[in-house]
Design a protein around this motif. Structure first.
Motif, mmCIF file in Angstrom:
data_model
loop_
_atom_site.group_PDB
_atom_site.id
_atom_site.type_symbol
_atom_site.label_atom_id
_atom_site.label_comp_id
_atom_site.label_asym_id
_atom_site.label_seq_id
_atom_site.Cartn_x
_atom_site.Cartn_y
_atom_site.Cartn_z
ATOM 1 N N UNK A 376 0.829 -1.207 0.000
ATOM 2 C CA UNK A 376 0.000 0.000 0.000
ATOM 3 C C UNK A 376 0.866 1.261 0.000
ATOM 4 N N UNK A 377 2.032 1.171 0.652
ATOM 5 C CA UNK A 377 2.918 2.338 0.694
ATOM 6 C C UNK A 377 3.460 2.662 -0.707
ATOM 7 N N UNK A 378 3.799 1.613 -1.489
ATOM 8 C CA UNK A 378 4.256 1.907 -2.850
ATOM 9 C C UNK A 378 3.117 2.536 -3.656
ATOM 10 N N UNK A 379 1.900 2.046 -3.440
ATOM 11 C CA UNK A 379 0.755 2.620 -4.157
ATOM 12 C C UNK A 379 0.547 4.090 -3.763
ATOM 13 N N UNK A 380 0.726 4.376 -2.477
ATOM 14 C CA UNK A 380 0.579 5.758 -2.035
ATOM 15 C C UNK A 380 1.633 6.631 -2.716
ATOM 16 N N UNK A 381 2.868 6.108 -2.791
ATOM 17 C CA UNK A 381 3.936 6.844 -3.471
ATOM 18 C C UNK A 381 3.599 7.087 -4.933
ATOM 19 N N UNK A 382 3.022 6.069 -5.563
ATOM 20 C CA UNK A 382 2.627 6.161 -6.970
ATOM 21 C C UNK A 382 1.592 7.277 -7.165
ATOM 22 N N UNK A 383 0.574 7.285 -6.308
ATOM 23 C CA UNK A 383 -0.448 8.336 -6.418
ATOM 24 C C UNK A 383 0.153 9.708 -6.136
ATOM 25 N N UNK A 384 1.004 9.803 -5.122
ATOM 26 C CA UNK A 384 1.618 11.091 -4.783
ATOM 27 C C UNK A 384 2.413 11.650 -5.954
ATOM 28 N N UNK A 385 3.242 10.800 -6.558
ATOM 29 C CA UNK A 385 4.082 11.278 -7.663
ATOM 30 C C UNK A 385 3.211 11.761 -8.819
ATOM 31 N N UNK A 386 2.248 10.941 -9.213
ATOM 32 C CA UNK A 386 1.419 11.335 -10.359
ATOM 33 C C UNK A 386 0.611 12.591 -10.055
ATOM 34 N N UNK A 392 -1.937 11.163 -14.642
ATOM 35 C CA UNK A 392 -2.999 10.271 -14.153
ATOM 36 C C UNK A 392 -2.417 8.945 -13.671
ATOM 37 N N UNK A 393 -2.596 8.625 -12.384
ATOM 38 C CA UNK A 393 -2.173 7.316 -11.882
ATOM 39 C C UNK A 393 -3.125 6.270 -12.452
ATOM 40 N N UNK A 394 -2.769 5.719 -13.592
ATOM 41 C CA UNK A 394 -3.730 4.985 -14.412
ATOM 42 C C UNK A 394 -4.232 3.663 -13.892
ATOM 43 N N UNK A 395 -3.409 2.957 -13.099
ATOM 44 C CA UNK A 395 -3.909 1.662 -12.672
ATOM 45 C C UNK A 395 -2.980 0.906 -11.765
ATOM 46 N N UNK A 396 -3.470 -0.275 -11.359
ATOM 47 C CA UNK A 396 -2.680 -1.135 -10.482
ATOM 48 C C UNK A 396 -2.554 -2.528 -11.098
ATOM 49 N N UNK A 397 -1.447 -3.162 -10.784
ATOM 50 C CA UNK A 397 -1.136 -4.505 -11.293
ATOM 51 C C UNK A 397 -0.748 -5.346 -10.079
ATOM 52 N N UNK A 398 -1.606 -6.296 -9.701
ATOM 53 C CA UNK A 398 -1.323 -7.044 -8.469
ATOM 54 C C UNK A 398 -1.437 -8.561 -8.648
ATOM 55 N N UNK A 399 -0.725 -9.268 -7.774
ATOM 56 C CA UNK A 399 -0.778 -10.733 -7.753
ATOM 57 C C UNK A 399 -1.692 -11.177 -6.631
ATOM 58 N N UNK A 400 -2.739 -11.907 -6.983
ATOM 59 C CA UNK A 400 -3.709 -12.325 -5.976
ATOM 60 C C UNK A 400 -4.305 -13.672 -6.341
ATOM 61 N N UNK A 401 -4.995 -14.236 -5.375
ATOM 62 C CA UNK A 401 -5.760 -15.452 -5.606
ATOM 63 C C UNK A 401 -7.050 -15.320 -4.806
ATOM 64 N N UNK A 402 -8.086 -16.006 -5.241
ATOM 65 C CA UNK A 402 -9.328 -15.972 -4.483
ATOM 66 C C UNK A 402 -9.265 -16.877 -3.267
ATOM 67 N N UNK A 403 -8.266 -17.762 -3.248
ATOM 68 C CA UNK A 403 -8.178 -18.743 -2.164
ATOM 69 C C UNK A 403 -7.693 -18.095 -0.874
ATOM 70 N N UNK A 404 -7.977 -18.808 0.207
ATOM 71 C CA UNK A 404 -7.650 -18.292 1.526
ATOM 72 C C UNK A 404 -6.213 -18.666 1.892
ATOM 73 N N UNK A 405 -5.253 -18.211 1.121
ATOM 74 C CA UNK A 405 -3.855 -18.582 1.372
ATOM 75 C C UNK A 405 -3.231 -17.643 2.404
#
Ligand code: TRP
Ligand code: MN
Length: 450
Positions: A376-386, A392-405
């Motif tokens: 989340x901190x990197x995302x905050x930095x991304x929004x701050x810079x843009x 325009x902070x155009x989007x996010x690219x994340x690694x996720x799964x629906x499973x309860x890992x």
């Protein structure tokens, strides 16, 4: 493409050094597989890829937001309707939260239906003095540490094609067949918010969305006759790493004469394969899909501009998505010069933030992990810079799964190091679980509104 005078063909990459390619033991077997694949039907159609370029063009213009999400590496073993549905479900839930908060459409792109190949820092892995080829993703070999499992097998390329086709088929059915209904997706989110005291802090935003939906109904919008409320456009993407596979699935579009890599709507170049003279850049410059390129901390302004020039010579809105993965600590210093240079050069790119890959570390318990707060901190930095550059902070690219890992630390439920062992299932990088993914969407929602 018009502005680049050098000839190109789907196989011209073979004249360039190709990093991160498997050492196939039997070249004749590989050739025969590639011939088979080049006769198979395309997985996506050129028109859909063009539609995605247009949608991403709106992101580049600040009129839409990009959510690109899915597995680090898809697996041949956990291939099931359940696993596809759970991943889609979480991405749709995130998309509703983001669309509401951004006040603009969210372009939904999965890391799915083709994300089967992994770049590795070393060609071999050594355990107790024994060295075997590294695991390169299920498209190439298997994770198990045995000679047999680690030997690259070209038949896996065929298997990857079929699994991608079946996955895409189910995604199309789900996203057009009622599963993506807006009210229903939001209902799941409300269940999530009510289910735990930690998630309750998102209650007011979830209630706002609920009120917006009720307002819509009250004004006479009948959900039953509004296809846009039950259906979504969902696109597929993966890192186009194994070039033999990608070029075998490249087709000339009869309408435009352009070549499209029909293995997915969008493909991207990884941080380890973006050398300007290298095979991946050569292959990508000739395909007409919307494409991405990862940029890590070592990416210089000069390299970035050279990539933009080769990959987006016509300055087409939505053609190129620059996915920065700079790390929470350094993004504030590293991102501004890149944004300013690309803007000055006139490339209408999408800027997306991958807050995962530069924030990976080994925990005291010995697990490769990531902390939710750093993501989340990197995302905050991304929004701050843009925001500070009026970009325009155009989007996010994340690694996720629906499973309860239990692979990433933190999140609303404060997952701790000693809990990582409970359900640490990834074959590659640690992924956000379903709840952490929604936590993240609410976190990004606050950034979008702030
Ligand atoms: N079709 C719209 C969209 O894609 C609205 C929508 C319907 C939606 N179902 C959704 C948005 C699920 C996000 C998630 O934006
Ligand atoms: Mn990864």
């Amino acid at each position: 493409m018009a502005a680049d005078p050098r000839p190109w063909s789907p196989t011209s990459w073979q004249e360039h050094p190709a990093a991160q390619q498997p050492e196939w033991p039997d070249p004749a077997a590989l050739d025969s597989v590639l011939t088979t694949l080049s006769g198979y039907p395309p997985l996506v159609f050129a028109g859909e890829a063009r539609q995605l370029t247009e949608a991403l063009g709106r992101v580049a213009a600040g009129e839409a937001f990009l959510l690109q999400a899915g597995d680090c590496a898809e697996s041949f073993e956990t291939f099931s309707a359940n696993s596809i549905r759970e991943r889609l479900k979480i991405i749709l839930q995130m998309a509703v939260v983001l669309t509401y908060s951004a006040g603009v459409p969210t372009v939904k792109v999965g890391r799915i239906a083709g994300q089967f190949a992994k770049p590795r820092s070393s060609d071999t892995e050594t355990v107790d003095g024994r060295s075997l080829p590294s695991f390169r993703g299920h498209m190439v070999n298997d994770v198990e540490f045995t000679d047999e499992a680690r030997l690259p097998d070209p038949n896996r390329l065929i298997e990857a094609y079929h699994q991608s086709a079946a996955t895409l088929n189910l995604l199309r059915a789900f996203t057009k067949g009622g599963f993506a209904d807006l009210s229903r997706v939001h209902l799941w989110t409300q269940e999530f918010v009510r289910a735990s005291p930690e998630a309750r802090r998102y209650e007011s935003l979830a209630d706002e969305i609920d009120r917006a939906l009720r307002f819509m109904r009250a004004t006479g919008i009948d959900p039953a006759d509004q296809p846009s409320l039950h259906e979504v456009d969902f696109y597929t993407s993966h890192e186009a790493l194994v070039l033999g596979y990608e070029s075998a699935l490249t087709r000339e579009d009869s309408l435009t004469g352009d070549h499209y890599d029909c293995s997915a709507h969008m493909v991207w170049i990884g941080e380890r394969t973006r050398g300007i003279e290298d095979a991946h850049v050569e292959f990508f410059r000739g395909i007409a899909n919307p494409i991405g390129c990862k940029l890590g901390p070592s990416a210089s302004v000069e390299e970035t501009l050279a990539l933009c020039e080769v990959l987006d010579p016509d300055r087409t809105p939505g053609r190129l998505t620059l996915i920065t993965r700079l790390g929470a600590e350094r993004i504030g210093d590293l991102l501004p010069p890149l944004v300013e240079a690309v803007r000055a050069a006139g490339h209408p790119v999408v800027w997306a933030c991958d807050p995962m890959h530069a924030n990976t570390f080994t925990s005291p318990s010995g697990r490769k992990t990531r902390h939710f707060d750093e993501i989340l901190r990197e995302l905050r930095g991304f929004f701050d810079v843009h925001r500070s550059l009026d970009s325009w902070p155009g989007g996010v690219h994340v690694e996720l799964t629906g499973d309860d890992v239990t692979e990433c630390l933190g999140g609303a439920e404060a997952l701790a190091d000693h809990e990582l062992d409970l359900r640490y299932e990834t074959m590659c990088d640690p992924r956000l679980n379903g709840r952490q993914s929604l936590d993240l969407a609410f976190g990004v929602a606050e950034l979008l509104r702030g």
